[in-house]
Motif scaffolding. Structure first.
Motif, PDB file in Angstrom:
ATOM      1  N   GLN A  59       0.868  -1.163   0.000  1.00 49.51           N
ATOM      2  CA  GLN A  59       0.000   0.000   0.000  1.00 49.51           C
ATOM      3  C   GLN A  59       0.901   1.207   0.000  1.00 49.51           C
ATOM      4  O   GLN A  59       2.037   1.129   0.435  1.00 49.51           O
ATOM      5  CB  GLN A  59      -0.944   0.027   1.211  1.00 49.51           C
ATOM      6  CG  GLN A  59      -0.248  -0.061   2.564  1.00 49.51           C
ATOM      7  CD  GLN A  59      -0.411  -1.412   3.216  1.00 49.51           C
ATOM      8  OE1 GLN A  59      -1.515  -1.814   3.482  1.00 49.51           O
ATOM      9  NE2 GLN A  59       0.681  -2.109   3.458  1.00 49.51           N
ATOM     10  N   GLU A  78      -3.314  -2.884  -1.863  1.00 43.58           N
ATOM     11  CA  GLU A  78      -4.536  -2.216  -1.382  1.00 43.58           C
ATOM     12  C   GLU A  78      -4.928  -1.052  -2.278  1.00 43.58           C
ATOM     13  O   GLU A  78      -6.025  -0.513  -2.157  1.00 43.58           O
ATOM     14  CB  GLU A  78      -4.325  -1.685   0.044  1.00 43.58           C
ATOM     15  CG  GLU A  78      -4.155  -2.743   1.096  1.00 43.58           C
ATOM     16  CD  GLU A  78      -5.490  -3.340   1.528  1.00 43.58           C
ATOM     17  OE1 GLU A  78      -6.528  -2.941   0.973  1.00 43.58           O
ATOM     18  OE2 GLU A  78      -5.484  -4.209   2.411  1.00 43.58           O
ATOM     19  N   ASP A  79      -4.019  -0.622  -3.144  1.00 40.49           N
ATOM     20  CA  ASP A  79      -4.346   0.561  -3.947  1.00 40.49           C
ATOM     21  C   ASP A  79      -3.842   0.411  -5.380  1.00 40.49           C
ATOM     22  O   ASP A  79      -4.515  -0.190  -6.207  1.00 40.49           O
ATOM     23  CB  ASP A  79      -3.808   1.835  -3.288  1.00 40.49           C
ATOM     24  CG  ASP A  79      -2.466   1.615  -2.590  1.00 40.49           C
ATOM     25  OD1 ASP A  79      -1.519   1.213  -3.285  1.00 40.49           O
ATOM     26  OD2 ASP A  79      -2.381   1.833  -1.374  1.00 40.49           O
ATOM     27  N   VAL A  80      -2.675   0.898  -5.674  1.00 35.87           N
ATOM     28  CA  VAL A  80      -2.161   0.851  -7.035  1.00 35.87           C
ATOM     29  C   VAL A  80      -1.220  -0.336  -7.191  1.00 35.87           C
ATOM     30  O   VAL A  80      -0.995  -1.100  -6.253  1.00 35.87           O
ATOM     31  CB  VAL A  80      -1.417   2.160  -7.390  1.00 35.87           C
ATOM     32  CG1 VAL A  80      -2.359   3.339  -7.301  1.00 35.87           C
ATOM     33  CG2 VAL A  80      -0.225   2.359  -6.465  1.00 35.87           C
TER      34      VAL A  80
END
Lengths: 278, 235
Positions: A158, A192-194
């Motif tokens: 993350q 969790e994101d990119v």
């Protein structure tokens, strides 16, 4: 053109007669250059990894090391031939007296096909490519082999931190990646994101961490030591800060570490099972 | 008499030299701009205030304090000090600065006011207080180890860059104030915590609550320097 403007141009140096000593001929000189550069290239292949690569702590890391050495050694004679011919041509067969005449340089001798050379070139290239293909497939197969007593570790990227969870140890979640020695570790990697890139450098493996996707990769530890986990995908503002520390420790030290880091809900047998390689 | 070709090549050589000079100047300008963008703040650096010494785990340490806040938008000002001069007024922001300077190996006590609403963390792991003295924070006068991961406004999460203390890490979740939109309604949560600074170096901090835009809430203010991220300079 008037005779006073005629500029003398040097004719190309006559090639030495065929019966001249081999090392006096261009082919002999090129051979010497090739030999010297090949020796240097092979030496670089064996010694450069000691300075360019970290100390590997896993079977896969050692394979990466061996692959770098193999490919460098295989490439050395090829590169030496290309650069050797190039350098020799630039020096020995350059156009002399450049800028002293408007006359174009004289044509060189015509070149004809050489079947033997063509076959040699194709065979050598083919052998080199096949060797690399077989080597690569063998290494890939060994990295994907299943191991019954592997340690499962969930890896979450993350922005801009790695966290690690041990499902077999009550989902203990930490910021540092501690692993037992002589054990196959299966990493389940997600984000969790990119997109991030999970890269424990000294373990010699690397895989993307994609959101909503769990990617699996494994490494078998075989040497004690510290390592660094980095992000290998440019992931945003603090990408350069996205790293974590890790260590390969003895199974006993791993059990102690599990207890010390909040695996309090674990029974002694749980810890023994997670930390044991047998 | 024809001119020597060597003289004709001079303009070409001059062009090559000028091209190299132009490229070098361009690279230098980009490097300077990048460096300036990375290490400056619209309102400068807050230097920690020394308040004496304190004993922590048997060690006597210098005690310093920092005070900063988190705001639902960067348009206003507090005590006459603009939150984020020239910034995007609709983005949440730390203020009055995002650059802090503390001495090495000192006890740093931070007092924050959290004015923003919030929601759920992407990773509940950040709902736990980590790396502070006692692994606790005092929120509205109450000592807590963790907050509700579904009611977080922002986090103050600090880590070292390669070359600094690899184990240094501080994470403090900041509870959200009531409200479902990012408008400053004047309410705030008071969060106080202390940590021992690491060795000298630059440490990065950022928010781990997805309070930004676009990709997973990590765009906009989360990806632009100066709003939800900054540096802790340990000197």
């Amino acid at each position: 053109m008037s005779s006073d403007l005629a500029v003398k141009t040097r004719e190309p140096d006559p090639l030495p007669p065929e019966k001249a000593p081999f090392f006096s001929r261009p082919s002999g000189k090129i051979f010497l250059i090739w030999l010297a550069m090949t020796v240097v290239g092979v030496l670089i292949g064996f010694y450069a990894p000691h300075h360019l690569l970290p100390t590997m702590l896993s079977v896969e890391g050692r394979a990466v090391w061996a692959t770098v050495v193999l490919l460098t050694v295989l490439a050395a004679p090829v590169a030496a031939f290309v650069y050797g011919v190039g350098f020799y041509s630039l020096v020995a067969w350059r156009q002399r007296g450049y800028g002293q005449s408007d006359e174009p340089p004289p044509d060189g001798p015509p070149l004809r096909g050489n079947s033997g050379l063509t076959i040699l070139w194709l065979v050598v290239s083919g052998v080199l490519v096949v060797v690399m293909l077989v080597w690569g497939l063998a290494e890939l197969a060994s990295e994907n082999a299943t191991h019954p007593n592997s340690l499962q570790v969930d890896v979450t990227g993350q922005q801009w931190l790695w966290t690690f969870s041990y499902p077999g140890a009550g989902n203990l979640e930490t910021r540092s990646l501690v692993l037992p020695d002589n054990r196959t570790i299966v990493f389940h990697v997600t984000s969790e994101d990119v997109t991030h890139g999970f890269w424990p450098v000294e373990l010699g493996v690397q895989v993307d961490a994609n959101p909503n996707v769990v990617t699996t990769i494994q490494a078998t530890t075989n040497k004690l030591g510290a390592f660094t986990v980095r992000c290998s995908q440019l992931c945003g503002l603090y990408h350069s800060f996205m790293y974590a520390s890790g260590a390969v420790v003895t199974p006993q030290a791993f059990a102690v570490w599990l207890h010390a880091h909040g695996a309090s809900a674990l029974t002694a047998s749980d810890v023994a099972r997670v930390s044991s390689s047998s | 008499m024809s001119e020597k070709p060597g003289r004709e090549r001079k303009p070409k050589a001059l062009g090559i030299i000028l091209t190299f000079v132009a490229v070098a100047i361009g690279v230098a300008v980009v490097a300077i701009l990048f460096h300036a963008q990375t290490y400056t703040s619209p309102v400068g650096t807050q230097v920690a205030k020394s308040v004496g010494t304190v004993t922590v785990n048997g060690q006597t340490l210098q005690h310093v304090t920092l005070a900063f806040n988190t705001y639902p938008d960067a348009s206003g000002s507090v005590d006459g000090q603009a939150i984020h001069p020239g910034g995007n007024p609709s983005w949440p922001s730390y203020g009055p600065t995002n650059q802090f300077q503390v001495p090495a190996h000192a006890l740093v006590t931070v007092t924050m006011r959290q004015y923003d609403s919030g929601g759920s963390l992407n990773n509940p792991w950040f709902a736990t207080v980590r790396g502070t003295v006692g692994s606790v924070a005092r929120i509205n006068g109450r000592l807590v180890h963790a907050v509700n991961p579904n009611n977080v406004g922002h986090t103050f999460t600090v880590r070292g860059a390669p070359g600094t203390d690899p184990g240094f890490f501080v994470n403090v979740p900041l509870p959200a104030v009531p409200g479902n939109n990012q408008s400053d309604n004047g309410q705030y949560e008071t969060v106080i915590f202390s940590f021992v600074s690491g060795s000298q170096g630059v440490y990065g901090w950022n928010c781990e609550y997805p309070c930004g835009t676009s990709v997973a809430g990590f765009g906009g203010p989360m990806s632009a320097f100066g709003y939800m991220s900054g540096f802790l300079h340990v000197v």
